[in-house]
Design a protein around this motif. Structure first.
Motif, PDB file in Angstrom:
ATOM      1  N   LEU A 194       8.883  -8.297   1.167  1.00  0.00           N
ATOM      2  CA  LEU A 194       8.684  -7.272   2.190  1.00  0.00           C
ATOM      3  C   LEU A 194       8.446  -5.916   1.546  1.00  0.00           C
ATOM      4  O   LEU A 194       7.559  -5.159   1.965  1.00  0.00           O
ATOM      5  CB  LEU A 194       9.898  -7.219   3.107  1.00  0.00           C
ATOM      6  N   LEU A 195       9.230  -5.591   0.498  1.00  0.00           N
ATOM      7  CA  LEU A 195       9.068  -4.288  -0.150  1.00  0.00           C
ATOM      8  C   LEU A 195       7.698  -4.187  -0.804  1.00  0.00           C
ATOM      9  O   LEU A 195       7.028  -3.145  -0.701  1.00  0.00           O
ATOM     10  CB  LEU A 195      10.162  -4.091  -1.190  1.00  0.00           C
TER      11      LEU A 195
ATOM     12  N   ALA B 296       5.131  -3.802   1.968  1.00  0.00           N
ATOM     13  CA  ALA B 296       5.257  -2.503   2.648  1.00  0.00           C
ATOM     14  C   ALA B 296       4.732  -1.387   1.764  1.00  0.00           C
ATOM     15  O   ALA B 296       4.051  -0.471   2.249  1.00  0.00           O
ATOM     16  CB  ALA B 296       6.722  -2.257   3.013  1.00  0.00           C
ATOM     17  N   LEU B 297       5.017  -1.440   0.457  1.00  0.00           N
ATOM     18  CA  LEU B 297       4.539  -0.352  -0.401  1.00  0.00           C
ATOM     19  C   LEU B 297       3.028  -0.416  -0.574  1.00  0.00           C
ATOM     20  O   LEU B 297       2.362   0.627  -0.571  1.00  0.00           O
ATOM     21  CB  LEU B 297       5.258  -0.393  -1.740  1.00  0.00           C
TER      22      LEU B 297
ATOM     23  N   ALA C  60       1.672   0.955   2.635  1.00  0.00           N
ATOM     24  CA  ALA C  60       1.817   2.408   2.697  1.00  0.00           C
ATOM     25  C   ALA C  60       0.754   3.082   1.851  1.00  0.00           C
ATOM     26  O   ALA C  60       0.143   4.090   2.257  1.00  0.00           O
ATOM     27  CB  ALA C  60       3.208   2.808   2.221  1.00  0.00           C
TER      28      ALA C  60
ATOM     29  N   LEU D  73      -2.545   2.871   3.712  1.00  0.00           N
ATOM     30  CA  LEU D  73      -2.564   3.762   4.872  1.00  0.00           C
ATOM     31  C   LEU D  73      -2.787   5.210   4.453  1.00  0.00           C
ATOM     32  O   LEU D  73      -3.532   5.947   5.099  1.00  0.00           O
ATOM     33  CB  LEU D  73      -1.232   3.668   5.612  1.00  0.00           C
ATOM     34  N   ALA D  74      -2.111   5.625   3.361  1.00  0.00           N
ATOM     35  CA  ALA D  74      -2.183   7.029   2.976  1.00  0.00           C
ATOM     36  C   ALA D  74      -3.370   7.325   2.089  1.00  0.00           C
ATOM     37  O   ALA D  74      -3.620   8.476   1.769  1.00  0.00           O
ATOM     38  CB  ALA D  74      -0.890   7.423   2.255  1.00  0.00           C
ATOM     39  N   MET D  75      -4.144   6.270   1.706  1.00  0.00           N
ATOM     40  CA  MET D  75      -5.249   6.466   0.785  1.00  0.00           C
ATOM     41  C   MET D  75      -6.380   7.223   1.478  1.00  0.00           C
ATOM     42  O   MET D  75      -6.616   7.070   2.667  1.00  0.00           O
ATOM     43  CB  MET D  75      -5.741   5.102   0.305  1.00  0.00           C
TER      44      MET D  75
END
Lengths: 161, 101
Positions: free
Chosen positions: A143-144, A147-148, A151, A154-156
């Motif tokens: 999951l980690l 999720a990373l 993230a 998404l932020a790219m």
């Protein structure tokens, strides 16, 4: 257990959490949030779960608080506009607290004092993780990772055309 | 120092987190409110473990996994805030009304 220490930790944690929830200055509120999680870690130490307290300090004060401060700095334009108190939110929060406190006080088996237990060592936690909880451990790792990566994507910056 | 006092303190922390999630307009602080509610739940898990005379560390294990999952949630949430800010130039949730019917 030491009641005075408990009261000090409780007042510190709740005051810092209240400041984080209501302070209109975003940076001050983020620092109060970090302080509130120091108080939560102190609760874990107080209750004898030292490993969880350390994990809390590393994860929340070391990583999440820094991430929150960076996000505030990256997105800040002006502070939150000073608006009146949101009374419906206050009322709902007070109602939820009253309901929970009523349920806790009305339950007779809750007013017990802590028993003597053997201290929980990190060795014991590691053994339990590797013998009783291997699948949750691997699931948390997966999951980690996901999720990373998510993230990051998404932020790219969107580079299309 | 009884279990009920500990539970009342964690209920207060939960309510403060709920207050932050309901009354804040800044998306980051809604996330912080959710984190506070998760921390209150973790205090309950640790408290029930401490007040249980049996030696199994189940409550501690749940708290450790919950902290890890909350960290993943915070990372994704803050990335979403940055992505939303890039598209709409705001982090005020009252101004994000494109999906409003």
């Amino acid at each position: 257990m030491n009641t005075a220490a408990f009261v000090v930790i409780a007042v510190f944690t709740l005051a810092a959490a209240l400041a984080a929830a209501t302070n209109p200055n975003l940076m001050h509120a983020a620092l109060s949030f970090a302080l509130a999680f120091v108080g939560v870690a102190a609760f874990y130490f107080f209750l004898g779960a030292e490993f969880v307290g350390l994990v809390q300090v590393f994860v929340y004060i070391g990583a999440v608080a820094v991430l929150v401060v960076f996000t505030i700095l990256l997105t800040r334009r002006e502070g939150e506009k000073h608006r009146g108190v949101n009374w419906s939110g206050v009322l709902i929060a007070i109602a939820v607290f009253a309901g929970l406190a009523w349920a806790i006080v009305k339950t007779p088996s809750m007013s017990i004092t802590p028993p003597q237990i053997a201290p929980l060592t990190v060795k014991r936690i590691g053994e339990a993780l590797m013998t009783d909880y291997p699948w949750p451990l691997m699931g948390a790792g997966l999951l980690l990772t996901v999720a990373l990566l998510g993230a990051l994507i998404l932020a790219m910056e969107d580079k299309r055309e | 120092m009884t279990l009920s006092i500990l539970l009342i303190v964690s209920a207060a922390l939960f309510s403060i987190g709920l207050l932050a999630a309901l009354s804040r307009r800044h998306a980051i602080f809604i996330l912080i409110g959710v984190e506070m509610m998760l921390a209150a739940a973790n205090i309950n898990f640790i408290g029930f473990w401490r007040f249980n005379p049996q030696p199994q560390p189940t409550g501690v294990m749940v708290a450790i996994f919950a902290i890890g999952i909350a960290a993943a949630e915070a990372a994704v949430g803050l990335a979403i805030v940055i992505a939303v800010y890039r598209h709409y130039r705001t982090t005020n949730v009252d101004e994000l009304t494109q999906l409003k019917g």
